[in-house]
Design an enzyme around this catalytic site. Structure first.
Site, PDB file in Angstrom:
ATOM      1  N   ARG A 171      -6.980  10.618   2.113  1.00 47.97           N
ATOM      2  CA  ARG A 171      -6.653   9.644   1.210  1.00 47.97           C
ATOM      3  C   ARG A 171      -7.302   9.992   0.146  1.00 47.97           C
ATOM      4  NH1 ARG A 171      -7.571   4.276   4.381  1.00 47.97           N
ATOM      5  NH2 ARG A 171      -6.676   3.403   2.584  1.00 47.97           N
TER       6      ARG A 171
ATOM      7  N   ARG B 244       5.912   2.751   3.475  1.00 45.40           N
ATOM      8  CA  ARG B 244       6.127   1.454   4.037  1.00 45.40           C
ATOM      9  C   ARG B 244       7.372   1.275   4.381  1.00 45.40           C
ATOM     10  NH1 ARG B 244       1.923   1.546   5.515  1.00 45.40           N
ATOM     11  NH2 ARG B 244       0.018   0.732   4.767  1.00 45.40           N
TER      12      ARG B 244
ATOM     13  N   ASP C  36       0.805  -1.120   0.100  1.00 49.76           N
ATOM     14  CA  ASP C  36      -0.046   0.174   0.108  1.00 49.76           C
ATOM     15  C   ASP C  36       0.833   1.383  -0.037  1.00 49.76           C
ATOM     16  OD1 ASP C  36      -1.807   1.911   0.560  1.00 49.76           O
ATOM     17  OD2 ASP C  36      -2.828   1.011   2.190  1.00 49.76           O
TER      18      ASP C  36
ATOM     19  N   LYS D 132      -9.510   1.620  -5.368  1.00 44.85           N
ATOM     20  CA  LYS D 132     -10.245   1.023  -4.191  1.00 44.85           C
ATOM     21  C   LYS D 132     -11.122   2.179  -3.664  1.00 44.85           C
ATOM     22  CE  LYS D 132      -5.994   2.073  -1.129  1.00 44.85           C
ATOM     23  NZ  LYS D 132      -5.210   1.522  -0.156  1.00 44.85           N
ATOM     24  N   HIS D 133     -12.041   1.884  -2.716  1.00 50.39           N
ATOM     25  CA  HIS D 133     -12.473   0.582  -2.026  1.00 50.39           C
ATOM     26  C   HIS D 133     -13.814   0.366  -2.725  1.00 50.39           C
ATOM     27  CE1 HIS D 133      -9.745   2.355   0.781  1.00 50.39           C
ATOM     28  NE2 HIS D 133      -9.333   1.290   1.121  1.00 50.39           N
TER      29      HIS D 133
ATOM     30  N   ASP E 123      -9.916  -6.384   0.016  1.00 52.27           N
ATOM     31  CA  ASP E 123      -9.030  -5.638   1.025  1.00 52.27           C
ATOM     32  C   ASP E 123      -8.588  -6.577   2.155  1.00 52.27           C
ATOM     33  OD1 ASP E 123      -8.246  -3.387   2.388  1.00 52.27           O
ATOM     34  OD2 ASP E 123     -10.123  -2.632   2.751  1.00 52.27           O
TER      35      ASP E 123
ATOM     36  N   HIS F  42     -11.671  -1.109   9.322  1.00 51.10           N
ATOM     37  CA  HIS F  42     -10.484  -1.941  10.379  1.00 51.10           C
ATOM     38  C   HIS F  42     -11.066  -2.469  11.628  1.00 51.10           C
ATOM     39  CE1 HIS F  42      -7.955   0.402   7.534  1.00 51.10           C
ATOM     40  NE2 HIS F  42      -6.960  -0.585   7.455  1.00 51.10           N
TER      41      HIS F  42
END
Length: 563
Positions: free
Chosen positions: A175, A115, A107, A205-206, A291, A218
């Site tokens: 985002r 990351r 991601d 996404k999503h 996801d 989440h």
């Protein structure tokens, strides 16, 4: 191209489009598929998480992923946090033991640095939209792709094309490219084009749209309340545009769409959403990715194996980030053996996975040259692009008293108030440290747990200050939702203009959602940076000093402030 949508003729010229990639019937693809056992086919559909830190060959995670790759129980890996050297080392090691090349993903919405330490750090999607230059967005995506391929990553779980229609959205917000369909389409098209033309698969996404919810998937199952007419007018528009653009992959969200499905099942487990809507109606030919399967939105008493089987039945190609990859591998294999899942169903997904790997060139070269990392990743040229995006995205929401640039008397006291909506946050610290390099600064961090004496101490400092800068990293705010800020925090912020001495400027800066700036209209000067990183911090100091005029345009609607 209009509104980020390519014509069919243009797509035929683009070898990176889904329309071209997933039409391939290359001999390697068909030969590899024919040689696979059922268990190997199941393995191709599973992508396991990997911390991108190499701790030696005896490390438990290293041994587990090495074994799963060698035994054909996974078809790819998804890197979590780590560093570029470790990621490249691990990617090569796991590729070496895998009979079929692995699809390596991450991601990287804000670049590889989201990351991996050592890569170029970029601002979020909303900042890109505020900068308003699709060519700059494409250039960023090209850099992300080059850096990703340098460390052995092939697929980016970005861009996010959800329309952030709901200010209270706790998980999308900055985002998103915004709430205006033409702008979201144009910016996402630029990112898709930049990534895929440079050899990295983009993933929008999503699906079918995560922008108008108030729950973070989440932790629980969000509900998208719109009916089909509403989805056609809003949520589905960016996905249609991305599919027309030739995006190679779509990630399906863990959210219920009861007016579409008639149930509360998550979209990622719904055949109505994945197959009937995405595949059949929208005509998407590329890879469909769930996801992350470890997210709590899915776990309502079902086993991980049951969830994986339902995801396959729904029509997903990639089962992403299961907590226990081997558990879902055995569960899906057992479902095939008892006839619950047909081998032909596996073949459809595995062929697409192999088509993707063939397009990426993994059948010919699956290892990366680690000696070139410093040459390709985190370079000064890449950093300059990140600096430009940060500078051009800074958005001045209002400056009623013309407080910018900041004019302070020599040795004047500057008070920096950091406003947090929960304890333990560090947002604002780096900016506060940077302020100290130029100004005589006193900093107070106010949280819902702050004591009355702390507020009194901050009030005394504000009353004697030559200027006050209020910063926050709050990610979601809406008048329609209860605030996580305490009443004492809200009262303190509203009182700031009256606390300061005459003529002392008060400036409100958001390192998160722009909507919070609308919560306190009493503060006459407000600016949105969308995130806190080295680039935005430097750009903000230039604004305060009069070296930079903020020219970003707001990509979402605030009360009384049109985008």
């Amino acid at each position: 191209m209009a509104n980020g949508v390519d014509s069919a003729e243009n797509l035929r010229r683009k070898p990176w489009s889904a329309q071209a990639v997933f039409s391939s019937r290359d001999p390697w693809i068909e030969r590899t598929l024919r040689k696979m056992t059922i268990r190997e086919k199941v393995g191709q559909m599973i992508v396991a998480k990997v911390d991108a830190r190499y701790n030696g060959d005896s490390d438990a995670q290293y041994q587990l992923i090495s074994r799963l790759a060698a035994e054909g129980k996974i078809g790819g890996i998804m890197f979590l946090k780590g560093d570029i050297q470790s990621a490249g080392t691990l990617a090569n090691r796991f590729q070496e033991v895998s009979k079929v090349p692995l699809l390596v993903s991450a991601d990287m919405e804000k670049g590889v640095a989201m990351r991996l330490e050592g890569a170029t750090q970029f601002s979020p999607a909303m900042a890109l939209s505020a900068a308003g230059d699709p060519a700059l967005a494409r250039r960023m995506a090209e850099i992300v792709a080059v850096e990703a391929r340098a460390v052995g990553i092939h697929q980016n779980y970005a861009p996010t094309v959800d329309l952030n229609i709901n200010p209270a959205n706790p998980v999308i917000n900055t985002r998103s490219f915004g709430d205006r369909i033409p702008l979201v389409n144009a910016m996402s098209a630029a990112v898709i084009d930049g990534l895929q033309s440079s050899g990295v698969a983009a993933t929008v996404k999503h699906f079918p749209g995560h922008g108008d919810v108030t729950v973070d998937s989440h932790y629980a199952l969000p509900v998208l309340e719109g009916d089909r007419r509403r989805l056609e007018r809003y949520e589905l528009q960016p996905f249609r545009a991305a599919i027309s653009q030739g995006v190679l992959s779509v990630m399906v969200g863990h959210l219920a769409v009861p007016k579409l499905t008639g149930t509360m099942e998550p979209a990622s487990l719904s055949r109505t959403i994945v197959t009937s809507l995405l595949r059949d109606e929208l005509g998407f030919r590329g890879l469909v990715v769930t996801d992350a399967l470890n997210m709590k939105a899915l776990h309502n008493g079902q086993t991980d194996g049951d969830i994986a089987i339902r995801a396959v039945h729904a029509g997903n190609d990639i089962l992403l980030y299961p907590e226990e990859p081997e558990v879902i591998f055995e569960a899906v294999c057992a479902a095939v053996e008892r006839g619950d899942i047909l081998e032909s169903r596996l073949d459809h997904s595995v062929r697409r996975i192999l088509q993707m790997k063939r397009w990426l060139g993994l059948d010919r070269q699956k290892l990366v040259d680690l000696s070139r990392l410093n040459e390709l990743v985190g370079t000064p040229a890449n950093e300059r692009v990140a600096d430009k995006i940060a500078a051009e995205s800074l958005t001045l929401i209002r400056d009623r008293n013309r407080n910018l640039p900041l004019r302070l008397p020599k040795k004047g006291a500057l008070v920096n108030i950091i406003l947090n909506d929960r304890p333990g946050q560090s947002v604002g610290r780096d900016f506060a440290d940077s302020l100290r390099t130029r100004y005589n600064v006193t900093t107070f961090r106010l949280t819902p747990a702050s004591k009355p004496e702390f507020f009194r101490k901050a009030s005394r400092a504000v009353s004697g200050a030559s200027a006050v800068i209020l910063t926050t990293g709050i990610q979601a705010w809406s008048r329609s939702m209860p605030s996580k800020l305490s009443e004492e925090q809200r009262d303190f912020v509203r009182s700031l203009p009256s606390m300061t001495k005459a003529g002392a400027p008060v400036l409100f800066i958001s390192f998160g959602t722009p909507y919070i700036l609308d919560a306190f209209p009493e503060i006459g000067s407000a600016l949105c940076a969308y995130s806190e990183n080295d680039q935005t911090t430097s750009a903000l100091l230039e604004v305060l000093n009069g070296e930079l005029v903020p020219k970003g345009r707001l990509p979402v609607s605030l009360d009384g402030v049109a985008p």
